[in-house]
Write a protein that holds these residues in place. Structure first.
Motif, PDB file in Angstrom:
ATOM      1  N   TRP A 217       0.828  -1.263  -0.225  1.00 21.82           N
ATOM      2  CA  TRP A 217       0.139   0.118   0.042  1.00 21.82           C
ATOM      3  C   TRP A 217       0.888   1.204   0.043  1.00 21.82           C
ATOM      4  N   ASN A 218       2.013   1.258   0.618  1.00 22.51           N
ATOM      5  CA  ASN A 218       3.102   2.394   0.775  1.00 22.51           C
ATOM      6  C   ASN A 218       3.824   2.596  -0.239  1.00 22.51           C
ATOM      7  N   LEU A 219       3.630   1.703  -1.269  1.00 22.66           N
ATOM      8  CA  LEU A 219       4.441   1.868  -2.702  1.00 22.66           C
ATOM      9  C   LEU A 219       3.528   2.768  -3.464  1.00 22.66           C
ATOM     10  N   ARG A 220       2.198   2.943  -3.258  1.00 22.44           N
ATOM     11  CA  ARG A 220       1.400   3.828  -3.958  1.00 22.44           C
ATOM     12  C   ARG A 220       1.373   5.288  -3.809  1.00 22.44           C
ATOM     13  N   GLU A 221       1.555   6.080  -4.780  1.00 22.05           N
ATOM     14  CA  GLU A 221       1.568   7.650  -4.252  1.00 22.05           C
ATOM     15  C   GLU A 221       0.235   8.148  -3.639  1.00 22.05           C
ATOM     16  N   ASP A 222      -0.987   7.455  -3.840  1.00 16.39           N
ATOM     17  CA  ASP A 222      -2.159   7.968  -3.258  1.00 16.39           C
ATOM     18  C   ASP A 222      -2.095   7.224  -1.727  1.00 16.39           C
TER      19      ASP A 222
END
Length: 96
Positions: free
Chosen positions: A85-90
């Motif tokens: 999840w933390n890999l996503r920009e949002d």
């Protein structure tokens, strides 16, 4: 009888090896997260998680500790999902 210090030293070495394997696992989880992001897939795949739990239960020979192993696997999956999840920009709040 073994001394407590000797046993703890062996546990320390096992923990070092677990840490190395954890880094390897998280590296692969990162790759999964990147692919999921690219194909716009959900981070949570409940069906896959159920399959993982069922298969991982068979990894343990001492059935008295299976319940503890399953807790470890659940924790690994939770951490892996957070990392993906933390890999996503949002991502609303990345872990530091």
């Amino acid at each position: 009888m073994e001394e407590l210090a000797e046993i703890r030293n062996r546990i320390d070495e096992i923990d070092r090896r677990i840490a190395q394997l954890f880094e390897m696992r998280m590296s692969e989880c990162k790759k999964v997260g990147i692919v999921k992001k690219r194909i716009d897939a959900q981070i949570l795949d409940a069906h896959r998680e159920e399959e993982v739990l069922e298969s991982r239960e068979r990894f343990i020979h001492d059935k008295k500790i299976t319940v503890y192993w399953i807790e470890v696997v659940k924790c690994l999956m939770k951490v892996s999902k957070e990392y993906q999840w933390n890999l996503r920009e949002d991502c609303p709040s990345p872990k530091k």
